[in-house]
Design a protein around this motif. Sequence first.
Motif, PDB file in Angstrom:
ATOM      1  N   SER A  13       0.814  -1.216   0.000  1.00  0.00           N
ATOM      2  CA  SER A  13       0.000   0.000   0.000  1.00  0.00           C
ATOM      3  C   SER A  13       0.849   1.268   0.000  1.00  0.00           C
ATOM      4  CB  SER A  13      -0.952  -0.004   1.200  1.00  0.00           C
ATOM      5  OG  SER A  13      -0.220  -0.175   2.399  1.00  0.00           O
ATOM      6  N   LYS A  54      -4.473  -1.702   0.556  1.00  0.00           N
ATOM      7  CA  LYS A  54      -4.182  -2.650   1.632  1.00  0.00           C
ATOM      8  C   LYS A  54      -5.220  -3.769   1.612  1.00  0.00           C
ATOM      9  CE  LYS A  54      -1.713  -2.051   5.443  1.00  0.00           C
ATOM     10  NZ  LYS A  54      -1.215  -1.427   6.633  1.00  0.00           N
ATOM     11  N   GLN A  58      -3.552  -8.014   5.392  1.00  0.00           N
ATOM     12  CA  GLN A  58      -2.466  -7.141   5.819  1.00  0.00           C
ATOM     13  C   GLN A  58      -2.884  -6.277   7.004  1.00  0.00           C
ATOM     14  OE1 GLN A  58      -2.147  -5.502   1.851  1.00  0.00           O
ATOM     15  NE2 GLN A  58      -0.069  -6.282   1.661  1.00  0.00           N
ATOM     16  N   CYS A 123       3.898  -2.797   4.969  1.00  0.00           N
ATOM     17  CA  CYS A 123       2.532  -2.864   4.433  1.00  0.00           C
ATOM     18  C   CYS A 123       1.748  -4.042   4.995  1.00  0.00           C
ATOM     19  CB  CYS A 123       2.572  -2.904   2.918  1.00  0.00           C
ATOM     20  SG  CYS A 123       3.422  -1.459   2.235  1.00  0.00           S
TER      21      CYS A 123
END
Length: 141
Positions: A13, A54, A58, A123
């Motif tokens: 991200s 995202k 995650q 991330c």
Amino acid sequence: MALAPFHLAIPVSDLAAARHFYGEVFGCAEGRNSEHWVDFDFFGHQLVIHQAPKMAYQEAAYSNPVDGHDVPVPHFGVVLGWEDWQMLAARLKAKGTSFVIEPYIRFVGQPGEQATLFLLDPCGNALEFKAFKDIGQLFAK
């Protein structure tokens, strides 16, 4: 049969933070890139980080119990030589890395005894690095 390098593409991200992490923290050489992705020589394998929103995994990783630790799922990583793993663990500690599972020896005295460590990239992608004193134990039961 000789091992062939794998290719893995993962979502990140924050491309700049991930680029720094894989390039500076791990010391992976950068290959081709664009404004949306970067590939790295990831211990002889091709890892490509792609700018993407995202993902749910995650945000809050699922985990399974393994040898008394909560192992994040999914995760990826590399099996290193014993000395290379020790050098990587020392490098990560020196850089102040926050580990999901601190470097330790897993399955002591059992088939598959191995050194392992887990961490997250910036991330939320989980990584595992492991090593065996006897690589013949990689698939031992």
